[in-house]
Scaffold this motif. Structure first.
Motif, PDB file in Angstrom:
ATOM      1  N   ASN A   1      66.612  33.280  32.673  1.00 31.42           N
ATOM      2  CA  ASN A   1      66.706  33.076  34.126  1.00 31.42           C
ATOM      3  C   ASN A   1      66.003  31.795  34.544  1.00 31.42           C
ATOM      4  OD1 ASN A   1      68.140  35.436  34.463  1.00 31.42           O
ATOM      5  ND2 ASN A   1      66.484  36.585  35.414  1.00 31.42           N
ATOM      6  N   CYS A   2      64.781  31.622  34.050  1.00 35.25           N
ATOM      7  CA  CYS A   2      63.969  30.461  34.461  1.00 35.25           C
ATOM      8  C   CYS A   2      64.528  29.153  33.898  1.00 35.25           C
ATOM      9  CB  CYS A   2      62.513  30.661  34.049  1.00 35.25           C
ATOM     10  SG  CYS A   2      61.684  31.998  34.953  1.00 35.25           S
ATOM     11  N   ASN A   3      65.135  29.214  32.707  1.00 44.80           N
ATOM     12  CA  ASN A   3      65.773  28.010  32.167  1.00 44.80           C
ATOM     13  C   ASN A   3      66.924  27.575  33.063  1.00 44.80           C
ATOM     14  OD1 ASN A   3      64.126  27.615  29.946  1.00 44.80           O
ATOM     15  ND2 ASN A   3      65.407  28.817  28.556  1.00 44.80           N
ATOM     16  N   GLN A   4      67.672  28.553  33.582  1.00 46.96           N
ATOM     17  CA  GLN A   4      68.760  28.215  34.496  1.00 46.96           C
ATOM     18  C   GLN A   4      68.204  27.633  35.796  1.00 46.96           C
ATOM     19  OE1 GLN A   4      72.882  29.969  36.480  1.00 46.96           O
ATOM     20  NE2 GLN A   4      71.564  31.379  35.361  1.00 46.96           N
ATOM     21  N   VAL A   5      67.067  28.157  36.258  1.00 55.00           N
ATOM     22  CA  VAL A   5      66.408  27.614  37.453  1.00 55.00           C
ATOM     23  C   VAL A   5      66.084  26.134  37.247  1.00 55.00           C
ATOM     24  CG1 VAL A   5      64.268  27.660  38.798  1.00 55.00           C
ATOM     25  CG2 VAL A   5      65.460  29.804  38.290  1.00 55.00           C
ATOM     26  N   ILE A   6      65.496  25.823  36.095  1.00 54.72           N
ATOM     27  CA  ILE A   6      65.129  24.432  35.804  1.00 54.72           C
ATOM     28  C   ILE A   6      66.372  23.559  35.680  1.00 54.72           C
ATOM     29  CG2 ILE A   6      64.006  22.912  34.133  1.00 54.72           C
ATOM     30  CD1 ILE A   6      62.092  24.646  35.786  1.00 54.72           C
ATOM     31  N   ARG A   7      67.429  24.092  35.039  1.00 53.18           N
ATOM     32  CA  ARG A   7      68.666  23.319  34.894  1.00 53.18           C
ATOM     33  C   ARG A   7      69.238  22.947  36.258  1.00 53.18           C
ATOM     34  NH1 ARG A   7      73.652  24.556  35.649  1.00 53.18           N
ATOM     35  NH2 ARG A   7      73.348  26.823  35.636  1.00 53.18           N
ATOM     36  N   ILE A   8      69.291  23.923  37.156  1.00 52.65           N
ATOM     37  CA  ILE A   8      69.842  23.656  38.489  1.00 52.65           C
ATOM     38  C   ILE A   8      68.949  22.674  39.237  1.00 52.65           C
ATOM     39  CG2 ILE A   8      70.445  24.699  40.712  1.00 52.65           C
ATOM     40  CD1 ILE A   8      71.004  27.311  39.170  1.00 52.65           C
ATOM     41  N   GLY A   9      67.639  22.839  39.092  1.00 50.92           N
ATOM     42  CA  GLY A   9      66.713  21.915  39.743  1.00 50.92           C
ATOM     43  C   GLY A   9      66.966  20.477  39.314  1.00 50.92           C
ATOM     44  N   LYS A  10      67.216  20.287  38.030  1.00 49.10           N
ATOM     45  CA  LYS A  10      67.499  18.931  37.534  1.00 49.10           C
ATOM     46  C   LYS A  10      68.819  18.410  38.096  1.00 49.10           C
ATOM     47  CE  LYS A  10      64.786  19.296  33.277  1.00 49.10           C
ATOM     48  NZ  LYS A  10      64.812  19.363  31.797  1.00 49.10           N
ATOM     49  N   GLU A  11      69.817  19.314  38.235  1.00 46.54           N
ATOM     50  CA  GLU A  11      71.093  18.907  38.814  1.00 46.54           C
ATOM     51  C   GLU A  11      70.932  18.486  40.274  1.00 46.54           C
ATOM     52  OE1 GLU A  11      73.611  22.249  38.254  1.00 46.54           O
ATOM     53  OE2 GLU A  11      73.867  21.937  36.097  1.00 46.54           O
ATOM     54  N   LEU A  12      69.921  19.046  40.931  1.00 47.35           N
ATOM     55  CA  LEU A  12      69.643  18.682  42.328  1.00 47.35           C
ATOM     56  C   LEU A  12      68.684  17.498  42.424  1.00 47.35           C
ATOM     57  CD1 LEU A  12      69.247  22.262  43.885  1.00 47.35           C
ATOM     58  CD2 LEU A  12      71.265  20.795  43.888  1.00 47.35           C
ATOM     59  N   ASN A  13      68.426  16.885  41.252  1.00 46.39           N
ATOM     60  CA  ASN A  13      67.561  15.697  41.178  1.00 46.39           C
ATOM     61  C   ASN A  13      66.107  15.993  41.511  1.00 46.39           C
ATOM     62  OD1 ASN A  13      69.607  14.003  40.326  1.00 46.39           O
ATOM     63  ND2 ASN A  13      70.093  13.252  42.383  1.00 46.39           N
ATOM     64  N   PHE A  14      65.647  17.200  41.223  1.00 48.47           N
ATOM     65  CA  PHE A  14      64.222  17.505  41.351  1.00 48.47           C
ATOM     66  C   PHE A  14      63.474  16.780  40.235  1.00 48.47           C
ATOM     67  CE2 PHE A  14      64.641  21.949  43.510  1.00 48.47           C
ATOM     68  CZ  PHE A  14      65.322  21.353  44.555  1.00 48.47           C
ATOM     69  N   SER A  15      62.220  16.468  40.494  1.00 46.35           N
ATOM     70  CA  SER A  15      61.380  15.849  39.477  1.00 46.35           C
ATOM     71  C   SER A  15      60.798  16.961  38.600  1.00 46.35           C
ATOM     72  CB  SER A  15      60.242  15.054  40.140  1.00 46.35           C
ATOM     73  OG  SER A  15      59.388  14.501  39.161  1.00 46.35           O
ATOM     74  N   LEU A  16      61.362  17.136  37.411  1.00 45.70           N
ATOM     75  CA  LEU A  16      60.965  18.238  36.517  1.00 45.70           C
ATOM     76  C   LEU A  16      60.767  17.726  35.097  1.00 45.70           C
ATOM     77  CD1 LEU A  16      63.481  20.912  37.862  1.00 45.70           C
ATOM     78  CD2 LEU A  16      61.016  20.883  38.251  1.00 45.70           C
ATOM     79  N   VAL A  17      60.055  16.631  34.972  1.00 46.92           N
ATOM     80  CA  VAL A  17      59.804  16.033  33.661  1.00 46.92           C
ATOM     81  C   VAL A  17      58.905  16.958  32.842  1.00 46.92           C
ATOM     82  CG1 VAL A  17      58.886  14.037  32.434  1.00 46.92           C
ATOM     83  CG2 VAL A  17      60.015  13.728  34.655  1.00 46.92           C
ATOM     84  N   ASN A  18      59.351  17.265  31.636  1.00 47.71           N
ATOM     85  CA  ASN A  18      58.595  18.116  30.705  1.00 47.71           C
ATOM     86  C   ASN A  18      58.307  19.508  31.262  1.00 47.71           C
ATOM     87  OD1 ASN A  18      58.439  16.029  28.773  1.00 47.71           O
ATOM     88  ND2 ASN A  18      56.618  15.171  29.764  1.00 47.71           N
ATOM     89  N   VAL A  19      59.170  19.990  32.162  1.00 44.53           N
ATOM     90  CA  VAL A  19      59.016  21.339  32.701  1.00 44.53           C
ATOM     91  C   VAL A  19      60.111  22.217  32.108  1.00 44.53           C
ATOM     92  CG1 VAL A  19      58.978  22.772  34.774  1.00 44.53           C
ATOM     93  CG2 VAL A  19      58.063  20.449  34.852  1.00 44.53           C
ATOM     94  N   ALA A  20      59.730  23.402  31.617  1.00 45.66           N
ATOM     95  CA  ALA A  20      60.690  24.333  31.023  1.00 45.66           C
ATOM     96  C   ALA A  20      60.563  25.696  31.684  1.00 45.66           C
ATOM     97  CB  ALA A  20      60.448  24.442  29.515  1.00 45.66           C
ATOM     98  N   GLY A  21      61.541  26.565  31.402  1.00 41.79           N
ATOM     99  CA  GLY A  21      61.514  27.908  31.976  1.00 41.79           C
ATOM    100  C   GLY A  21      60.271  28.687  31.608  1.00 41.79           C
ATOM    101  N   ASP A  22      59.746  28.427  30.414  1.00 38.23           N
ATOM    102  CA  ASP A  22      58.526  29.120  29.974  1.00 38.23           C
ATOM    103  C   ASP A  22      57.353  28.883  30.925  1.00 38.23           C
ATOM    104  OD1 ASP A  22      59.386  30.471  27.720  1.00 38.23           O
ATOM    105  OD2 ASP A  22      59.191  28.712  26.435  1.00 38.23           O
ATOM    106  N   ASP A  23      57.318  27.717  31.539  1.00 35.91           N
ATOM    107  CA  ASP A  23      56.208  27.400  32.447  1.00 35.91           C
ATOM    108  C   ASP A  23      56.215  28.319  33.662  1.00 35.91           C
ATOM    109  OD1 ASP A  23      55.178  25.132  30.993  1.00 35.91           O
ATOM    110  OD2 ASP A  23      56.952  24.032  31.647  1.00 35.91           O
ATOM    111  N   ILE A  24      57.409  28.692  34.133  1.00 39.87           N
ATOM    112  CA  ILE A  24      57.494  29.615  35.259  1.00 39.87           C
ATOM    113  C   ILE A  24      57.168  31.026  34.807  1.00 39.87           C
ATOM    114  CG2 ILE A  24      59.030  30.613  37.003  1.00 39.87           C
ATOM    115  CD1 ILE A  24      60.575  27.994  37.033  1.00 39.87           C
ATOM    116  N   VAL A  25      57.709  31.426  33.653  1.00 43.02           N
ATOM    117  CA  VAL A  25      57.462  32.774  33.124  1.00 43.02           C
ATOM    118  C   VAL A  25      55.974  33.002  32.886  1.00 43.02           C
ATOM    119  CG1 VAL A  25      57.912  34.368  31.224  1.00 43.02           C
ATOM    120  CG2 VAL A  25      59.750  32.911  32.081  1.00 43.02           C
ATOM    121  N   SER A  26      55.283  31.974  32.411  1.00 39.60           N
ATOM    122  CA  SER A  26      53.847  32.106  32.136  1.00 39.60           C
ATOM    123  C   SER A  26      52.994  32.040  33.390  1.00 39.60           C
ATOM    124  CB  SER A  26      53.400  31.015  31.157  1.00 39.60           C
ATOM    125  OG  SER A  26      53.569  29.722  31.736  1.00 39.60           O
TER     126      SER A  26
END
Length: 685
Positions: free
Chosen positions: A457-482
């Motif tokens: 779920n969180c990986n998909q969140v990050i993927r969509i965020g990148k598609e929306l041009n959010f600044s998510l350098v070196n951010v992965a779904g694990d960071d949200i889960v943790s």
């Protein structure tokens, strides 16, 4: 100050079947259904109705067409707006019957988040009487309201008094003191329509800011004193007040119920109702009560749980109640004992026996507040201190929590740090703000037992965020889960900013879809103040001079001259004066129609993120007025712009009209990756 025109039909009964929000949405759909000849016929309706609730839950466009064919012999019959509403109601009943247990037909449960009813509005007289008593108790000495209180619970005085908005604003301040600067409330004996609407706008935006769900309520509904909507709002406000102390930070004695910091963290993530149930069962175990109480309805109807609870909390009152067999008699004795503990009466014996959820919840909350029976354990109280956030982080958590809940997503957020970790609520928000961006077939709905599903779920969140041009350098779904708070805040901030910029971009009057940047917002604000003949300017959203509040008051006055009472404004030279200005700014902005969630401290400390959102909200409201003027000048055969709704409603209902936000349909929703461009931002700007 109205930010929309009321929608009215000639038939009073038909008018009563809808809220103003629903009528405005239906009017928009009606206009969009016009054919080339400029009229609307029944055969034009299937593609329009198929996108509305509840049809999108059970029917395709072909299904809607079949229902219309079955109901109407002449499909070429022309419809006016009133006839369109009747067709909608007719098909709605059929679609709801197909659903079985329909959200559309259920009676609103005041204390829990639920959809507003459409065809059947029933209110509980006992609940009304209880809320009237509560208001009489807490506002009876108010300088303005004492002339109107106490109210008689057996009459409709509550609904009449609520029509000018003062009562609701005052009640919000009882629930969460300091939410509304009372200098901003219009408290004349006789208010004109503008002043009354200002009060209602202030009330609704402030209610959202303390956690109420007001998606289906408009200012016109409050001005009309619609009983079911008023009771629903009032009950939410009272609930927030009664449950305010059911919190580990405010009542550290609750730590007695946990064994370690992990359990304490889980406790903090529970909604207050669940904490109250946990506390009740914790006390009931002491009395030897064998059953577990899982709700405030059927599990307490016989009064046995109450009898055992009071025997533990107030043993000096005796155990006679435990010996009584008749449920009604037992309930009466329970209430007598509670009164001896000085608990306010929220229920009658009949309410207990019939299992009134809202009133039983209020009753247990009142008992907890007066005598929780917990001892302070210094060792365990340290759990709360260990996991407490710093002040600024706590404010941001509160801001994002209230904002997410105001969007009307299905999942209610009680604690941002815990509730976003499975990714589901973030997917709901993304689907709300960028429709079609989520691939629901690849998402897992809570409860989620397998950890890797949360990561998906969180990986998909990050993927969509990148598609929306959010600044998510070196951010992965694990960071949200943790539960990485820094990264969660950064992501949520970019979500909120994206929402605001999209609203500005979509305004017809601002460049037909032109991208909006932070610099545009800054330039607009400075230009607006300068055009009003004022000298104040801000260099950036970090400008420390903003802490005195003068610039924002001048900006608010520039977009609407009459909204600021300069006789109440201080020079902002001392910290106390600055805070007075900051609280006034927030209330005036909400009174104007801005949906904002910042606190006075955010202005005093010049929090750049919150300053940007505040400025953008004022800009959106101002430009929305121009959009309304353009709409009035538009030829009647053109489809109205999506921003027809008032500012706050537009924010809440953005992207809901295609029906893609219903959880029941998410598995069937196909992925349409949408490209939305917005400049990259750093999470902690």
């Amino acid at each position: 100050m109205s930010t929309f025109e009321g929608v009215f039909v000639s038939d009073p009964w038909l008018q009563s079947q809808f809220t103003q929000v629903e009528l405005r949405k239906l009017r928009t759909k009606f206009v969009s259904a016009r054919n080339q000849s400029g009229t609307v016929t029944i055969e034009d309706l299937p593609p329009v109705l198929a996108k509305l609730k509840p049809f999108n839950e059970v029917s395709t466009e072909d299904d809607v067409k079949r229902m219309l064919t079955d109901s109407y012999s002449n499909m070429s019959k022309e419809l006016d707006f009133e006839a369109f509403c009747r067709v909608y109601l007719n098909l709605q009943s059929r679609a709801s019957a197909k659903l079985g247990t329909s959200k559309t037909f259920r009676t609103t449960s005041s204390f829990v988040k639920s959809s507003t009813t459409t065809l059947r509005h029933s209110i509980s007289e006992t609940e009304k009487a209880s809320y009237v008593t509560h208001i009489n108790n807490y506002l009876g000495e108010d300088k303005f309201l004492k002339d109107y209180l106490p109210m008689d619970p057996s009459t409709n005085a509550l609904f009449d008094l609520a029509k000018d908005g003062v009562l609701l604003c005052k009640l919000i301040n009882v629930a969460v003191p300091g939410t509304i600067d009372e200098r901003a409330i219009n408290t004349k004996k006789v208010l004109n329509p503008w002043e009354r609407n200002e009060n209602h706008t202030l009330c609704l935006n402030s209610a959202k800011a303390i956690g109420c769900t007001v998606v289906n309520i408009g200012t016109q509904d409050l001005a009309e004193g619609r009983p079911h909507l008023l009771l629903g709002l009032i009950s939410q406000i009272i609930k927030i007040q009664l449950l305010s102390y059911v919190d580990l930070k405010k009542t550290p004695e609750l730590a007695a119920m946990v064994e370690d910091s992990k359990e304490a963290e889980e406790l903090m993530g529970l909604p207050p109702e669940k904490v109250l149930l946990k506390w009740m069962n914790f006390q009931l175990k002491k009395s030897g009560y064998k059953k577990e109480v899982t709700n405030f309805s059927s599990d307490v109807k016989d009064g046995e749980a109450y009898a055992h609870l009071l025997s533990v909390l107030a043993p000096e009152l005796g155990t006679k109640t435990l010996e009584v067999k008749d449920p009604v008699e037992r309930a009466n004795l329970v209430l007598e004992q509670a009164e001896k503990m000085e608990c306010k009466r929220y229920v009658t014996s009949k309410d207990i026996v019939e299992g009134s959820t809202n009133l039983n919840l209020a009753f247990v909350a009142e008992i907890f507040q007066h005598r929780n029976g917990l001892k302070v354990d210094k060792a365990k109280c340290s759990f709360a201190e260990m996991i407490s956030d710093d002040e600024s982080t706590s404010r941001e958590e509160r801001c994002f929590r209230m904002w997410i809940n105001s969007l009307g997503v299905e999942t209610h957020v009680n604690n941002v740090w815990e509730d976003v970790r499975n990714g589901w609520v973030l997917l709901e928000v993304l689907d709300k703000l960028a429709p079609g961006s989520v691939t629901w077939k690849q998402a897992t709905k809570p409860p989620i037992k397998m950890p890797f599903r949360k990561v998906e779920n969180c990986n998909q969140v990050i993927r969509i965020g990148k598609e929306l041009n959010f600044s998510l350098v070196n951010v992965a779904g694990d960071d949200i889960v943790s539960g990485n708070k820094k990264l969660i805040i950064a992501f949520l901030w970019q979500l909120m900013r994206f929402c605001m910029l999209q609203l500005l971009k979509n305004l017809r009057t601002h460049g037909q879809g032109k991208e909006i940047t932070d610099a545009d917002i800054l330039q607009w604000a400075n230009k607006k103040v300068k055009q009003a003949g004022k000298s104040a300017q801000m260099e950036s959203f970090k400008d420390k001079h903003l802490s005195n509040g003068i610039f924002f008051l001048e900006l608010l006055s520039a977009v609407e001259k009459r909204v600021v009472n300069w006789g109440l404004v201080t020079k902002g030279e001392t910290e106390e004066d600055k805070k007075l200005n900051a609280t006034y700014i927030i209330s005036v902005a909400r009174k104007l129609g801005c949906s904002i969630f910042l606190l006075p401290e955010d202005i005093l400390e010049v929090n750049p993120k919150m300053i940007l959102v505040l400025t953008a909200s004022i800009m959106y409201w101002s430009l929305l007025q121009k959009a309304k003027v353009d709409e009035e000048d538009r030829p009647p055969d053109e489809t109205p712009v999506a921003t027809e709704e008032e500012g706050s409603v537009a924010m809440e209902e953005a992207s809901t009209e295609d029906g893609v936000t219903q959880n029941e349909n998410k598995e069937a929703t196909t992925n349409e990756n949408k490209e939305a461009t917005t400049e990259n931002v750093e999470g902690n700007s």
